[in-house]
Design a protein around this motif. Structure first.
Motif, mmCIF file in Angstrom:
data_model
loop_
_atom_site.group_PDB
_atom_site.id
_atom_site.type_symbol
_atom_site.label_atom_id
_atom_site.label_comp_id
_atom_site.label_asym_id
_atom_site.label_seq_id
_atom_site.Cartn_x
_atom_site.Cartn_y
_atom_site.Cartn_z
ATOM 1 N N ASP A 48 0.876 -1.230 0.020
ATOM 2 C CA ASP A 48 0.002 -0.131 0.054
ATOM 3 C C ASP A 48 0.937 1.246 -0.007
ATOM 4 O O ASP A 48 0.376 2.233 -0.149
ATOM 5 C CB ASP A 48 -0.884 0.099 1.199
ATOM 6 C CG ASP A 48 -1.994 -1.358 1.220
ATOM 7 O OD1 ASP A 48 -2.087 -1.641 -0.114
ATOM 8 O OD2 ASP A 48 -2.351 -1.399 2.075
ATOM 9 N N LYS A 49 2.148 1.202 0.037
ATOM 10 C CA LYS A 49 2.900 2.200 0.024
ATOM 11 C C LYS A 49 3.703 2.900 -1.453
ATOM 12 O O LYS A 49 3.826 1.728 -2.201
ATOM 13 C CB LYS A 49 4.268 2.014 1.134
ATOM 14 C CG LYS A 49 3.790 1.745 2.539
ATOM 15 C CD LYS A 49 4.849 1.439 3.418
ATOM 16 C CE LYS A 49 4.442 1.158 4.861
ATOM 17 N NZ LYS A 49 5.707 0.952 5.446
ATOM 18 N N SER A 50 3.630 3.978 -1.602
ATOM 19 C CA SER A 50 4.138 4.624 -2.733
ATOM 20 C C SER A 50 5.311 5.439 -2.489
ATOM 21 O O SER A 50 5.494 6.267 -1.485
ATOM 22 C CB SER A 50 3.181 5.027 -3.534
ATOM 23 O OG SER A 50 2.106 4.567 -4.149
ATOM 24 N N SER A 51 6.198 5.292 -3.488
ATOM 25 C CA SER A 51 7.534 6.211 -3.332
ATOM 26 C C SER A 51 8.103 6.725 -4.676
ATOM 27 O O SER A 51 7.294 5.934 -5.798
ATOM 28 C CB SER A 51 8.737 5.548 -2.375
ATOM 29 O OG SER A 51 9.258 4.510 -3.186
ATOM 30 N N TYR A 52 8.665 7.656 -4.901
ATOM 31 C CA TYR A 52 9.059 8.195 -6.066
ATOM 32 C C TYR A 52 10.560 8.459 -6.236
ATOM 33 O O TYR A 52 11.361 8.696 -5.214
ATOM 34 C CB TYR A 52 8.474 9.646 -6.182
ATOM 35 C CG TYR A 52 6.903 9.734 -6.401
ATOM 36 C CD1 TYR A 52 6.140 9.421 -7.643
ATOM 37 C CD2 TYR A 52 6.182 9.596 -5.014
ATOM 38 C CE1 TYR A 52 4.853 9.493 -7.474
ATOM 39 C CE2 TYR A 52 4.785 9.649 -4.951
ATOM 40 C CZ TYR A 52 4.302 9.590 -6.289
ATOM 41 O OH TYR A 52 2.866 9.255 -6.432
#
Length: 245
Positions: free
Chosen positions: A71-75
């Motif tokens: 469920d985690k997003s990073s860029y």
């Protein structure tokens, strides 16, 4: 004057879900009139503002990835590019003072490129290119890699025309929890020899750190023993010179 173009691409990969490409072309006009500043206080050259009349073009581009982990997003910026150059209108209209005199209104082309294929590795290139002599005045190439354990490797090649031209490498290897080996060397291509070599051991325990380092330079050999409190910095150090017979 600048504008921004953005395009998002969908990607069907396990962790990479999208790529965003951003481009920013720009044009900047700078004008500073020539004003008599003799009545102003002067401590050094920074106290005088030089006249300017120039145009600067630039191009900036970034490629950013969207990474997902559950469920985690990073860029992550996989690629960053910046190029710019100026045109001096004063120089373009300057009166020539001799038959061999030439107007050179274009500045060096400066650029920066950063490539980061993952969170643990990156490559960087920076430099300035002489548009009239078709050669680099300066450049700096660097590579860095690390891991979750605390190991890291850094390699850099630095060049300044009629100045420095050397390769620098630094290594930190985590031998065990709290104990690490460090190594650094700078090698001059102009002199074809090492300018500095240093290796040592570091021990970290909770809120303090201690390190012993042996450094060998062209003119001296030194042993350092230092103590640091995390958050406060260095609190003590001992230095000793090694005499050569």
């Amino acid at each position: 004057l600048t504008t921004t173009f953005v395009k998002v691409f969908g990607v069907d990969m396990p962790s990479l879900k999208a790529l965003r490409h951003t481009m920013r072309p720009g044009l900047l006009y700078t004008y500073i009139p020539e004003i008599d500043q003799t009545g102003l206080p002067e401590f050094d050259a920074l106290d005088r503002i030089a006249a300017a009349n120039s145009l600067t073009y630039s191009f900036n581009s970034t490629l950013t990835g969207k990474l997902t982990d559950g469920d985690k997003s990073s860029y992550l910026d996989y690629l960053y590019l910046d190029i710019r150059q100026s045109y001096n209108l004063h120089e373009a209209q300057r009166e020539l003072v001799s038959p061999t005199d030439e107007r050179k209104p274009f500045s060096d082309i400066t650029g920066e490129l950063i490539i980061k294929p993952s969170m643990w590795a990156s490559g960087t290139a920076r430099g300035s290119f002489d548009a009239y002599e078709n050669r680099f005045n300066t450049y700096d190439l660097a590579f860095a890699a690390s891991d979750k354990r605390g190991d890291n490797l850094n390699i850099a090649h630095r060049y300044v025309r009629d100045g420095a031209n050397y390769l620098e490498g630094a290594l930190r290897a985590q031998l065990s929890k709290g104990l690490a080996f460090t190594f650094l060397q700078r090698f001059s291509f102009d002199e074809n020899r090492a300018l500095e070599t240093a290796f040592g051991m570091e021990y970290t325990h909770q809120c303090w750190n201690s390190a012993i380092t042996y450094t060998e330079r062209l003119e001296e050999k030194i042993i350092y023993l230092t103590f640091d409190l995390l958050g406060l910095g260095r609190v003590a150090g001992i230095q000793g010179r090694v005499e050569s017979k």
